[in-house]
Design a protein around this motif. Structure first.
Motif, PDB file in Angstrom:
ATOM      1  N   ARG A  85      48.377  40.231  31.484  1.00 47.32           N
ATOM      2  CA  ARG A  85      47.516  40.360  30.307  1.00 47.32           C
ATOM      3  C   ARG A  85      48.373  40.310  29.045  1.00 47.32           C
ATOM      4  NH1 ARG A  85      42.402  42.573  31.674  1.00 47.32           N
ATOM      5  NH2 ARG A  85      42.344  43.358  33.803  1.00 47.32           N
ATOM      6  N   ASN A  86      47.777  39.783  27.968  1.00 43.24           N
ATOM      7  CA  ASN A  86      48.491  39.792  26.694  1.00 43.24           C
ATOM      8  C   ASN A  86      48.324  41.159  26.033  1.00 43.24           C
ATOM      9  OD1 ASN A  86      45.940  39.794  25.499  1.00 43.24           O
ATOM     10  ND2 ASN A  86      46.072  37.692  24.776  1.00 43.24           N
TER      11      ASN A  86
ATOM     12  N   LYS B  95      43.729  40.639  27.293  1.00 38.01           N
ATOM     13  CA  LYS B  95      43.119  39.442  27.863  1.00 38.01           C
ATOM     14  C   LYS B  95      44.026  38.867  28.958  1.00 38.01           C
ATOM     15  CE  LYS B  95      41.601  34.814  26.702  1.00 38.01           C
ATOM     16  NZ  LYS B  95      41.606  33.745  25.723  1.00 38.01           N
TER      17      LYS B  95
ATOM     18  N   VAL C 208      45.978  36.259  30.694  1.00 35.12           N
ATOM     19  CA  VAL C 208      46.542  34.992  30.242  1.00 35.12           C
ATOM     20  C   VAL C 208      47.159  34.192  31.382  1.00 35.12           C
ATOM     21  CG1 VAL C 208      46.895  35.750  27.869  1.00 35.12           C
ATOM     22  CG2 VAL C 208      48.711  36.099  29.567  1.00 35.12           C
ATOM     23  N   ALA C 209      47.377  34.849  32.535  1.00 32.29           N
ATOM     24  CA  ALA C 209      47.945  34.161  33.688  1.00 32.29           C
ATOM     25  C   ALA C 209      47.568  34.919  34.947  1.00 32.29           C
ATOM     26  CB  ALA C 209      49.469  34.078  33.564  1.00 32.29           C
TER      27      ALA C 209
ATOM     28  N   VAL D  54      48.158  29.493  34.216  1.00 31.84           N
ATOM     29  CA  VAL D  54      48.487  30.060  32.916  1.00 31.84           C
ATOM     30  C   VAL D  54      47.566  29.394  31.904  1.00 31.84           C
ATOM     31  CG1 VAL D  54      50.267  30.390  31.166  1.00 31.84           C
ATOM     32  CG2 VAL D  54      50.900  30.427  33.592  1.00 31.84           C
ATOM     33  N   SER D  55      46.890  30.203  31.112  1.00 31.20           N
ATOM     34  CA  SER D  55      45.987  29.683  30.090  1.00 31.20           C
ATOM     35  C   SER D  55      46.734  28.672  29.219  1.00 31.20           C
ATOM     36  CB  SER D  55      45.470  30.848  29.250  1.00 31.20           C
ATOM     37  OG  SER D  55      44.605  30.392  28.249  1.00 31.20           O
TER      38      SER D  55
ATOM     39  N   GLU E  63      48.761  29.750  26.321  1.00 27.15           N
ATOM     40  CA  GLU E  63      49.822  30.711  26.626  1.00 27.15           C
ATOM     41  C   GLU E  63      50.976  30.078  27.403  1.00 27.15           C
ATOM     42  OE1 GLU E  63      49.780  33.783  25.474  1.00 27.15           O
ATOM     43  OE2 GLU E  63      47.764  33.658  24.640  1.00 27.15           O
ATOM     44  N   GLN E  64      50.878  28.795  27.687  1.00 31.53           N
ATOM     45  CA  GLN E  64      51.936  28.133  28.450  1.00 31.53           C
ATOM     46  C   GLN E  64      53.215  28.060  27.631  1.00 31.53           C
ATOM     47  OE1 GLN E  64      50.193  24.436  29.809  1.00 31.53           O
ATOM     48  NE2 GLN E  64      48.850  25.502  31.229  1.00 31.53           N
TER      49      GLN E  64
ATOM     50  N   LYS F 244      55.496  30.433  27.599  1.00 29.40           N
ATOM     51  CA  LYS F 244      55.930  31.785  27.225  1.00 29.40           C
ATOM     52  C   LYS F 244      56.592  32.532  28.378  1.00 29.40           C
ATOM     53  CE  LYS F 244      52.440  32.167  23.633  1.00 29.40           C
ATOM     54  NZ  LYS F 244      51.306  32.916  23.105  1.00 29.40           N
TER      55      LYS F 244
ATOM     56  N   TYR G  68      55.239  33.169  31.430  1.00 28.49           N
ATOM     57  CA  TYR G  68      54.341  33.868  32.347  1.00 28.49           C
ATOM     58  C   TYR G  68      54.349  33.251  33.745  1.00 28.49           C
ATOM     59  CZ  TYR G  68      52.395  35.925  28.069  1.00 28.49           C
ATOM     60  OH  TYR G  68      52.229  36.582  26.880  1.00 28.49           O
TER      61      TYR G  68
END
Length: 112
Positions: A16-17, A21, A23-24, A38-39, A42-43, A45, A47
């Motif tokens: 979660r971020n 939320k 995100v992955a 991964v959303s 948000e890629q 980063k 995750y």
């Protein structure tokens, strides 16, 4: 299908971020990394790397399947050390989406 069928069949891990939320996420079966997502926003980063490293190091997972047409995912797994060991013309539901089978090289030698 993902929510109602696939998620209940895997051991699920999420990231979660700071706003809470998701995100992955990653789903593991007994022998395979079944899913890693991964959303798009948000890629890049780290995750996906964190989840994959957890799967390979802590859970001893060394195999993953990827849609051959998903160049971004395939490139990610290849950069993470996976190698293509096989290919199927269709996906698990018999649809014409070629699937590549990937494995970490050390697993091919019987080491984990």
């Amino acid at each position: 299908m993902v929510r109602n069928h696939y998620l209940s069949a895997v051991e699920l891990y999420i990231i979660r971020n700071t706003n809470g939320k998701i995100v992955a996420f990653m789903g593991l079966s007994d022998e395979l990394i079944e899913m890693l997502f991964v959303s798009p926003g948000e890629q890049g980063k780290g995750y996906g790397r964190r989840l994959l490293e957890y799967a390979t190091r802590r859970k001893q997972m060394n195999k993953v399947d990827v849609n051959e047409q998903n160049d971004k995912a395939l490139g990610f797994y290849l950069r993470m050390g996976f190698r293509i060991i096989g290919r199927d013309e269709t996906d698990g539901m018999g649809k014409p989406y070629p699937i590549l089978h990937l494995q970490l090289p050390e697993a091919e030698n019987g080491n984990k």
